[in-house]
Design a protein around this motif. Sequence first.
Motif, PDB file in Angstrom:
ATOM      1  N   THR A  35      13.335  43.859  63.634  1.00  0.00           N
ATOM      2  CA  THR A  35      14.060  44.561  62.749  1.00  0.00           C
ATOM      3  C   THR A  35      13.184  44.678  61.263  1.00  0.00           C
ATOM      4  N   VAL A  36      12.641  45.733  60.966  1.00  0.00           N
ATOM      5  CA  VAL A  36      11.723  45.885  59.720  1.00  0.00           C
ATOM      6  C   VAL A  36      12.725  46.052  58.497  1.00  0.00           C
ATOM      7  N   HIS A  37      12.522  45.117  57.489  1.00  0.00           N
ATOM      8  CA  HIS A  37      13.455  45.180  56.432  1.00  0.00           C
ATOM      9  C   HIS A  37      12.767  46.116  55.265  1.00  0.00           C
ATOM     10  N   GLN A  38      11.272  46.078  55.223  1.00  0.00           N
ATOM     11  CA  GLN A  38      10.683  46.896  54.141  1.00  0.00           C
ATOM     12  C   GLN A  38       9.172  46.761  54.753  1.00  0.00           C
ATOM     13  N   SER A  39       8.387  47.894  54.337  1.00  0.00           N
ATOM     14  CA  SER A  39       7.142  47.940  54.674  1.00  0.00           C
ATOM     15  C   SER A  39       6.286  49.061  53.790  1.00  0.00           C
TER      16      SER A  39
END
Length: 88
Positions: free
Chosen positions: A69-73
């Motif tokens: 899971t990517v939370h921010q990028s």
Amino acid sequence: MIADRVKETTATTGTGSLTLAGAAAQFQSFNTAFGTSTPFYYAITDANGTDWEIGTGELSNATTLVRTTVHQSSNADAKINLSAGTHT
């Protein structure tokens, strides 16, 4: 889950799972800190130092980090596409 002083590098390219290269000097590996199948927070900075990603992942084995899971990028909150180089 979080842990102190965990840092590894990877030369993996693309947006998939990362093959980790072992702990940096004076740090511990993700495997030592978490073992396999335990979710934890991670952060990646690409080799150029311009793209980054913060997410939740887990190890599928001692050296493979699965980015679940990517939370921010820097890629509109999606997985960053790693090019050639050594990423931290």
